[in-house]
Design an enzyme around this catalytic site. Structure first.
Site, PDB file in Angstrom:
ATOM      1  N   HIS A   1       0.856  -1.187   0.000  1.00 30.59           N
ATOM      2  CA  HIS A   1       0.000   0.000   0.000  1.00 30.59           C
ATOM      3  C   HIS A   1       0.887   1.230   0.000  1.00 30.59           C
ATOM      4  CE1 HIS A   1      -3.237   2.725   0.920  1.00 30.59           C
ATOM      5  NE2 HIS A   1      -4.078   1.742   0.667  1.00 30.59           N
TER       6      HIS A   1
ATOM      7  N   ASP B   1      -7.762  -5.497   0.571  1.00 24.26           N
ATOM      8  CA  ASP B   1      -8.296  -6.463  -0.392  1.00 24.26           C
ATOM      9  C   ASP B   1      -7.937  -7.905  -0.062  1.00 24.26           C
ATOM     10  OD1 ASP B   1      -9.600  -4.671  -2.108  1.00 24.26           O
ATOM     11  OD2 ASP B   1      -7.667  -4.035  -2.899  1.00 24.26           O
TER      12      ASP B   1
HETATM   13  N1  COA Z   1       3.997  -7.728  -4.088  1.00 22.42           N
HETATM   14  C1  COA Z   1       5.322  -7.717  -4.267  1.00 22.42           C
HETATM   15  N2  COA Z   1       6.074  -6.596  -4.266  1.00 22.42           N
HETATM   16  C2  COA Z   1       5.422  -5.449  -4.050  1.00 22.42           C
HETATM   17  C3  COA Z   1       4.036  -5.388  -3.856  1.00 22.42           C
HETATM   18  C4  COA Z   1       3.314  -6.594  -3.883  1.00 22.42           C
HETATM   19  N3  COA Z   1       2.002  -6.607  -3.716  1.00 22.42           N
HETATM   20  N4  COA Z   1       3.668  -4.103  -3.679  1.00 22.42           N
HETATM   21  C5  COA Z   1       4.787  -3.380  -3.772  1.00 22.42           C
HETATM   22  N5  COA Z   1       5.840  -4.192  -4.007  1.00 22.42           N
HETATM   23  C6  COA Z   1       7.231  -3.777  -4.178  1.00 22.42           C
HETATM   24  C7  COA Z   1       7.473  -3.360  -5.631  1.00 22.42           C
HETATM   25  O1  COA Z   1       7.863  -4.441  -6.424  1.00 22.42           O
HETATM   26  C8  COA Z   1       8.539  -2.323  -5.455  1.00 22.42           C
HETATM   27  O2  COA Z   1       9.773  -2.990  -5.226  1.00 22.42           O
HETATM   28  P1  COA Z   1      11.147  -2.400  -5.794  1.00 22.42           P
HETATM   29  O3  COA Z   1      11.321  -1.076  -5.137  1.00 22.42           O
HETATM   30  O4  COA Z   1      12.136  -3.421  -5.395  1.00 22.42           O
HETATM   31  O5  COA Z   1      10.971  -2.283  -7.275  1.00 22.42           O
HETATM   32  C9  COA Z   1       8.165  -1.616  -4.153  1.00 22.42           C
HETATM   33  O6  COA Z   1       7.468  -2.609  -3.395  1.00 22.42           O
HETATM   34  C10 COA Z   1       7.296  -0.393  -4.363  1.00 22.42           C
HETATM   35  O7  COA Z   1       6.164  -0.800  -5.150  1.00 22.42           O
HETATM   36  P2  COA Z   1       5.293   0.171  -6.013  1.00 22.42           P
HETATM   37  O8  COA Z   1       4.425  -0.624  -6.927  1.00 22.42           O
HETATM   38  O9  COA Z   1       6.171   1.218  -6.616  1.00 22.42           O
HETATM   39  O10 COA Z   1       4.429   0.847  -4.873  1.00 22.42           O
HETATM   40  P3  COA Z   1       3.209   1.800  -5.097  1.00 22.42           P
HETATM   41  O11 COA Z   1       3.070   2.589  -3.861  1.00 22.42           O
HETATM   42  O12 COA Z   1       3.347   2.521  -6.381  1.00 22.42           O
HETATM   43  O13 COA Z   1       1.983   0.790  -5.292  1.00 22.42           O
HETATM   44  C11 COA Z   1       0.256  -0.733  -4.819  1.00 22.42           C
HETATM   45  C12 COA Z   1       1.085   0.453  -4.294  1.00 22.42           C
HETATM   46  C13 COA Z   1      -0.916  -0.977  -3.877  1.00 22.42           C
HETATM   47  C14 COA Z   1      -0.298  -0.405  -6.212  1.00 22.42           C
HETATM   48  C15 COA Z   1       1.162  -1.974  -4.881  1.00 22.42           C
HETATM   49  O14 COA Z   1       1.571  -2.323  -3.581  1.00 22.42           O
HETATM   50  C16 COA Z   1       0.481  -3.142  -5.568  1.00 22.42           C
HETATM   51  O15 COA Z   1       0.497  -3.220  -6.795  1.00 22.42           O
HETATM   52  N6  COA Z   1      -0.131  -4.092  -4.793  1.00 22.42           N
HETATM   53  C17 COA Z   1      -0.831  -5.209  -5.365  1.00 22.42           C
HETATM   54  C18 COA Z   1      -2.209  -4.796  -5.844  1.00 22.42           C
HETATM   55  C19 COA Z   1      -3.135  -4.525  -4.683  1.00 22.42           C
HETATM   56  O16 COA Z   1      -3.264  -5.312  -3.752  1.00 22.42           O
HETATM   57  N7  COA Z   1      -3.833  -3.394  -4.782  1.00 22.42           N
HETATM   58  C20 COA Z   1      -4.813  -3.006  -3.801  1.00 22.42           C
HETATM   59  C21 COA Z   1      -4.363  -1.792  -3.042  1.00 22.42           C
HETATM   60  S1  COA Z   1      -5.480  -1.426  -1.713  1.00 22.42           S
END
Ligand code: COA
Length: 398
Positions: free
Chosen positions: A275, A329
């Site tokens: 998150h 979620d």
């Molecule tokens: N599984 C594995 N790695 C994850 C992850 C996950 N669910 N969420 C974040 N990371 C990692 C990324 O790979 C990244 O790693 P890196 O720095 O080594 O490249 C780092 O954590 C930052 O991730 P990022 O996607 O840039 O974070 P964000 O703040 O932009 O995105 C979300 C937040 C919620 C979109 C992201 O955590 C995600 O895609 N989660 C899965 C989808 C989900 O459950 N969404 C519902 C949100 S309520």
């Protein structure tokens, strides 16, 4: 990303020295008095009330009132609000007929986005400086969105939607319209608590989308329709569907560690984890886990629950140090599945709830409006001249 990292980019004077923040991470774009998140401690409060108290003591409609108007309602205000909502639950036969033309194979989020937008055709007067107009729009949207979600579910099965029942409260009525039978009161109460948990979460993508749309002073139906479209994506509300698909793919608790290792090696996101705001477990995930257990104690366990708890344990070892923990979620799908709700309705149900937050932000935005219009850094070509088609050579990267 630092602007200086990019080559051959002309940065206008007014943007010199301003760091580009992809995804607007950490950039405040508004003031808001609606919701506060402490992502390091795992605290969430709506209008100053901790989510744990609201989820155990309040009802979804009371929480909606609180979010939109800022204070808990008096008993009379709540009775009036509930009565108004009850009166406006029905949707026009025209909306139902329109929904009958939607392909049955379409995603219910797309059906919801279209039907929410269509309400603007029926209530086209835009008087957003009029408190009565705001109240009426809130009532209509909170009342009709569940009816539209339930209607599409029956329509796509080839049935006629069933009418709301006036003797049933908000959540019990929705479950009745959806499943065509009156649910156990415990199931209805747990569902209502799920709606409270999903009602608001500051400037997430769909709420930001709602505020951007609101800032043009368009009507609230367009605001909600734009937010529904944004919520649908798998990085936002759509993740709750993908969580169950992932748990089924893992299949049994012993395989959770291997699944994670493989996903991490292949840079695949674990759905329901991570998150932007939280570095600890999302407080809503903890409450949803308890709600799932309450349901299982009464109606029998879902074997995917053991997979989920094993995955959470294994993920803590691997992703915990990066601050990646279960989000809202992760456990919600297990609750909805136990309630007999089809998987592709999990995100529309999220929308039924989040409409409260969207409308709170709509009201706040129009109360102190400035249209959103951020800047960009142009990275494209410069000074090209049009040439006739026969003289063009294809670019090497075409
Ligand atoms: N599984 C594995 N790695 C994850 C992850 C996950 N669910 N969420 C974040 N990371 C990692 C990324 O790979 C990244 O790693 P890196 O720095 O080594 O490249 C780092 O954590 C930052 O991730 P990022 O996607 O840039 O974070 P964000 O703040 O932009 O995105 C979300 C937040 C919620 C979109 C992201 O955590 C995600 O895609 N989660 C899965 C989808 C989900 O459950 N969404 C519902 C949100 S309520």
């Amino acid at each position: 990303m630092d602007q200086k990292q990019s080559k051959n980019i002309h940065i206008p004077n007014e943007l010199q020295g301003i760091a580009l923040r992809p995804g607007l991470e950490g950039v405040p774009v508004t003031q808001s008095a609606i919701c506060e998140i402490d992502g390091l401690k795992g605290n969430l409060a709506y209008r100053g009330y901790p989510i744990e108290e609201l989820a155990s003591q309040s009802s979804f409609l009371e929480t909606t009132y609180l979010l939109i108007w800022g204070n808990l309602p008096s008993p009379k205000q709540l009775r009036d609000f509930e009565a108004e909502i009850q009166m406006h639950r029905r949707v026009s036969f025209r909306v139902r007929d329109m929904m009958k033309c939607f392909p049955a194979s379409g995603h219910p989020m797309d059906a919801l986005q279209s039907s929410a937008a269509s309400l603007g055709l029926f209530y086209s007067r835009r008087a957003i400086d009029n408190p009565q107009y705001i109240y009426d729009a809130v009532v209509r949207l909170i009342a009709k969105i569940p009816t539209m979600v339930a209607a599409f579910q029956l329509i796509r099965k080839g049935q006629d939607p069933i009418q709301p029942r006036d003797d049933l409260a908000y959540s019990a009525n929705f479950l009745y319209m959806l499943t065509e039978r009156e649910q156990d009161p415990l199931a209805a109460r747990i569902f209502d608590r799920c709606l409270i948990l999903h009602a608001e979460h500051s400037l997430n993508a769909s709420t930001f989308s709602a505020r951007v749309t609101a800032s043009t002073l368009t009507d609230p139906y367009a605001v909600v329709a734009s937010a529904v479209g944004t919520l649908a994506g798998p990085l936002h509300g759509g993740a709750n569907e993908d969580v169950l698909t992932m748990l089924e793919e893992i299949g049994n608790p012993e395989k959770a560690g291997d699944y994670l290792d493989d996903a991490i090696t292949n840079k695949k996101k674990i759905m329901g984890f991570g998150h932007r705001e939280y570095r600890v477990k999302d407080p809503r995930a903890s409450i949803l886990e308890e709600l799932a257990e309450e349901l299982f104690a009464r109606f029998g366990k879902d074997k995917m629950y053991d997979v989920a708890t094993a995955l959470e344990l294994e993920a803590e070892k691997r992703l915990g140090p990066k601050g990646i923990y279960p989000n809202v979620d992760f456990y919600s799908g297990l609750v909805y599945r136990k309630l007999g709700i089809p998987r592709d309705l999990y995100t529309p149900i999220f929308a039924i709830s989040r409409v409260a937050g969207w409308l709170a932000h709509w009201r706040e935005q129009i109360g102190a409006n400035r249209i959103f219009r951020p800047s960009q850094i142009y990275t494209g070509e410069q000074k090209r001249s049009w040439i006739p088609p026969e003289e063009r050579t294809l670019p090497t990267n075409a």
